[in-house]
Design a protein around this motif. Structure first.
Motif, PDB file in Angstrom:
ATOM      1  N   LYS A  35      75.371  45.962  58.023  1.00 42.41           N
ATOM      2  CA  LYS A  35      76.529  46.606  58.692  1.00 42.41           C
ATOM      3  C   LYS A  35      75.882  47.625  59.677  1.00 42.41           C
ATOM      4  N   ILE A  36      76.423  47.683  60.837  1.00 33.73           N
ATOM      5  CA  ILE A  36      76.001  48.678  61.865  1.00 33.73           C
ATOM      6  C   ILE A  36      76.856  50.022  61.508  1.00 33.73           C
ATOM      7  N   SER A  37      75.992  51.094  61.644  1.00 32.11           N
ATOM      8  CA  SER A  37      76.573  52.481  61.246  1.00 32.11           C
ATOM      9  C   SER A  37      77.258  53.062  62.558  1.00 32.11           C
ATOM     10  N   PRO A  38      78.027  53.819  62.458  1.00 29.33           N
ATOM     11  CA  PRO A  38      78.795  54.391  63.421  1.00 29.33           C
ATOM     12  C   PRO A  38      77.975  55.445  64.440  1.00 29.33           C
ATOM     13  N   GLU A  39      76.766  55.903  63.743  1.00 25.87           N
ATOM     14  CA  GLU A  39      75.775  56.609  64.485  1.00 25.87           C
ATOM     15  C   GLU A  39      75.064  55.490  65.618  1.00 25.87           C
ATOM     16  N   GLU A  40      74.780  54.308  64.952  1.00 26.20           N
ATOM     17  CA  GLU A  40      74.186  53.170  66.025  1.00 26.20           C
ATOM     18  C   GLU A  40      75.071  52.944  67.034  1.00 26.20           C
ATOM     19  N   VAL A  41      76.120  52.876  66.810  1.00 17.53           N
ATOM     20  CA  VAL A  41      77.562  52.423  67.750  1.00 17.53           C
ATOM     21  C   VAL A  41      77.325  53.507  68.763  1.00 17.53           C
ATOM     22  N   GLU A  42      77.106  54.725  68.558  1.00 17.36           N
ATOM     23  CA  GLU A  42      77.286  55.845  69.420  1.00 17.36           C
ATOM     24  C   GLU A  42      76.182  55.891  70.155  1.00 17.36           C
ATOM     25  N   VAL A  43      74.975  55.375  69.984  1.00 21.49           N
ATOM     26  CA  VAL A  43      73.746  55.418  70.591  1.00 21.49           C
ATOM     27  C   VAL A  43      73.753  54.344  71.516  1.00 21.49           C
ATOM     28  N   LEU A  44      74.348  53.159  71.183  1.00 17.90           N
ATOM     29  CA  LEU A  44      74.576  52.023  72.035  1.00 17.90           C
ATOM     30  C   LEU A  44      75.413  52.216  73.166  1.00 17.90           C
ATOM     31  N   LYS A  45      76.570  53.106  72.720  1.00 20.06           N
ATOM     32  CA  LYS A  45      77.699  53.452  73.752  1.00 20.06           C
ATOM     33  C   LYS A  45      77.094  54.461  74.806  1.00 20.06           C
ATOM     34  N   ARG A  46      76.177  55.477  74.261  1.00 19.53           N
ATOM     35  CA  ARG A  46      75.600  56.267  75.223  1.00 19.53           C
ATOM     36  C   ARG A  46      74.704  55.633  76.253  1.00 19.53           C
ATOM     37  N   ASP A  47      73.974  54.612  75.615  1.00 16.26           N
ATOM     38  CA  ASP A  47      73.009  53.924  76.721  1.00 16.26           C
ATOM     39  C   ASP A  47      73.708  52.686  77.444  1.00 16.26           C
ATOM     40  N   ASN A  48      75.083  52.812  77.311  1.00 17.11           N
ATOM     41  CA  ASN A  48      75.839  51.637  78.073  1.00 17.11           C
ATOM     42  C   ASN A  48      75.223  50.255  77.722  1.00 17.11           C
ATOM     43  N   ILE A  49      75.019  50.017  76.464  1.00 18.72           N
ATOM     44  CA  ILE A  49      74.792  48.534  76.128  1.00 18.72           C
ATOM     45  C   ILE A  49      75.692  48.214  75.127  1.00 18.72           C
ATOM     46  N   TYR A  50      77.175  48.819  74.676  1.00 24.14           N
ATOM     47  CA  TYR A  50      77.916  48.531  73.897  1.00 24.14           C
ATOM     48  C   TYR A  50      79.060  47.896  74.522  1.00 24.14           C
ATOM     49  N   ASN A  51      79.323  46.729  74.027  1.00 22.60           N
ATOM     50  CA  ASN A  51      80.355  45.734  74.680  1.00 22.60           C
ATOM     51  C   ASN A  51      81.781  46.401  73.931  1.00 22.60           C
ATOM     52  N   ASP A  52      82.576  47.068  74.897  1.00 26.55           N
ATOM     53  CA  ASP A  52      84.047  47.469  74.550  1.00 26.55           C
ATOM     54  C   ASP A  52      84.916  46.140  74.694  1.00 26.55           C
TER      55      ASP A  52
END
Length: 52
Positions: A35-52
């Motif tokens: 499972k991906i952690s909320p902290e990892e999601v935040e890092v991905l969002k910060r680096d603009n590589i998280y697909n919303d």
């Protein structure tokens, strides 16, 4: 090599099947799904590589 697959809440079953197919194609013998952690999601969002 060990690959850790961490699908997000936005991932679909098809996404997971596709990545498992890739593990087979490139002959990765050791992998795990976690499972991906909320902290990892935040890092991905910060680096603009998280697909919303």
């Amino acid at each position: 090599m060990i690959v850790i697959i961490r699908p997000s809440d936005k991932s679909t079953q098809r996404n997971l099947v596709d990545i498992l197919d890739e593990m087979k194609i490139v002959d990765i013998k050791r992998y795990m799904i976690a499972k991906i952690s909320p902290e990892e999601v935040e890092v991905l969002k910060r680096d603009n590589i998280y697909n919303d």
